[in-house]
Design an enzyme around this catalytic site. Structure first.
Site, PDB file in Angstrom:
ATOM      1  N   CYS A 199     -32.639 -39.503  40.178  1.00 36.81           N
ATOM      2  CA  CYS A 199     -33.357 -38.588  41.058  1.00 36.81           C
ATOM      3  C   CYS A 199     -34.084 -39.280  42.215  1.00 36.81           C
ATOM      4  O   CYS A 199     -33.466 -39.698  43.173  1.00 36.81           O
ATOM      5  CB  CYS A 199     -34.308 -37.717  40.224  1.00 36.81           C
ATOM      6  N   LYS A 228     -36.074 -44.904  34.655  1.00 36.65           N
ATOM      7  CA  LYS A 228     -36.329 -44.579  36.061  1.00 36.65           C
ATOM      8  C   LYS A 228     -37.398 -45.504  36.650  1.00 36.65           C
ATOM      9  O   LYS A 228     -38.503 -45.610  36.127  1.00 36.65           O
ATOM     10  CB  LYS A 228     -36.769 -43.118  36.155  1.00 36.65           C
ATOM     11  N   GLU A 246     -30.564 -35.277  35.213  1.00 38.57           N
ATOM     12  CA  GLU A 246     -31.863 -35.748  34.750  1.00 38.57           C
ATOM     13  C   GLU A 246     -32.460 -34.720  33.791  1.00 38.57           C
ATOM     14  O   GLU A 246     -32.262 -33.517  33.933  1.00 38.57           O
ATOM     15  CB  GLU A 246     -32.790 -35.928  35.956  1.00 38.57           C
TER      16      GLU A 246
END
Length: 273
Positions: free
Chosen positions: A153, A112, A40
């Site tokens: 993440c 995300k 990330e």
């Protein structure tokens, strides 16, 4: 499939971060890798939002993406560019991952979905939703080795996303991350192993590691996990490049032993007792 994993310590200079990735791509190809996985925020890691604003670019202008696409075509290497910080619309940023093929083409993009808005016992406070636009859809993309499910993440804490990806046929899950040290010590390994076990898939998690230019510390421990939940690679706490061989035939073998995917059922709404 031979995967190379780049564990980074990204800083505040996108050009320097791009050089790190391209060098890793060259080393990955020399080591026989089919695909390189990066973490990330591979292009820019800076928690000072005012300072980082001047370095943000749109997708079309981002120098890291351009450099990686050029190198992928030159080397004939697939790359999962875990995520880039990009300038979006209406003053918001994007935390966007890319799957790039061996001709340098963008095969898939993923923004995300789950944003990290928390106050930790360490005193750290994060409000990603104040800066980043939330992604709206799950993404699974075809590769020559099997379908790759994309995530980033904090997504790892939300198994419904991975159910969607494995229902769509994903045999490999990518979980690029910049985990904090405190949450990493407590949850990183167990969450990644759980995602592998519950669907009988490989999980590849390239991570940020160590103390960064902006003062933050990230957990490291980039992992590759097999479909039985075994840790195939743990890169520890230092930046670097390593390799892991993934035998995709193991996915079908593990799923035949524990056919959990075949037993999934829609969950009815909860009724009052």
């Amino acid at each position: 499939m031979r995967a190379a994993i780049l564990q980074m310590q990204s800083g505040m200079d996108p050009a320097a971060n791009a050089r790190t990735i391209v060098q890793a791509m060259e080393e990955a190809r020399a080591g026989g890798a089919d695909m390189l996985f990066t973490p990330e925020m591979s292009n820019l890691l800076d928690r000072d939002r005012t300072r980082s604003e001047a370095r943000l670019r749109s997708e079309d202008e981002d120098e890291t993406l351009a450099a990686v696409r050029e190198a992928a075509a030159r080397l004939g290497l697939w790359v999962h560019l875990g995520s880039l910080a990009l300038r979006g619309e209406a003053g918001m940023r994007l935390n966007r991952g890319f799957l790039i093929d061996a001709a340098g083409g963008v095969r898939a993009r993923y923004d995300k979905i789950h944003l990290f808005d928390v106050d930790l016992a360490t005193g750290e406070s994060w409000r990603e939703s104040a800066v980043y636009a939330r992604g709206q859809r799950a993404v699974a993309a075809d590769t020559p080795w099997g379908k790759l499910g994309l995530s980033i993440c904090y997504d790892i804490r939300f198994p419904d996303l991975y159910r969607t990806l494995t229902d769509a046929g994903a045999a490999i899950l990518a979980v690029p991350a910049a985990f904090t040290v405190s949450t990493g010590k407590a949850h990183w390994h167990v969450l990644l192993r759980a995602r592998a076990i519950e669907a009988g898939v490989f999980v590849v998690a390239a991570a940020q590691a160590g103390r960064h230019e902006d003062g933050r510390e990230t957990f490291g421990h980039s992992l590759a996990v097999g479909p039985w939940g075994d840790v195939l690679l743990d890169m520890g706490e230092a930046p670097g490049l390593d390799f892991v061989d993934l035998d995709l035939a193991q996915v079908a073998e593990v799923r035949s032993r524990v056919p959990a995917l075949n037993h999934r059922r829609p969950i009815p709404s909860v009724s009052a007792a």
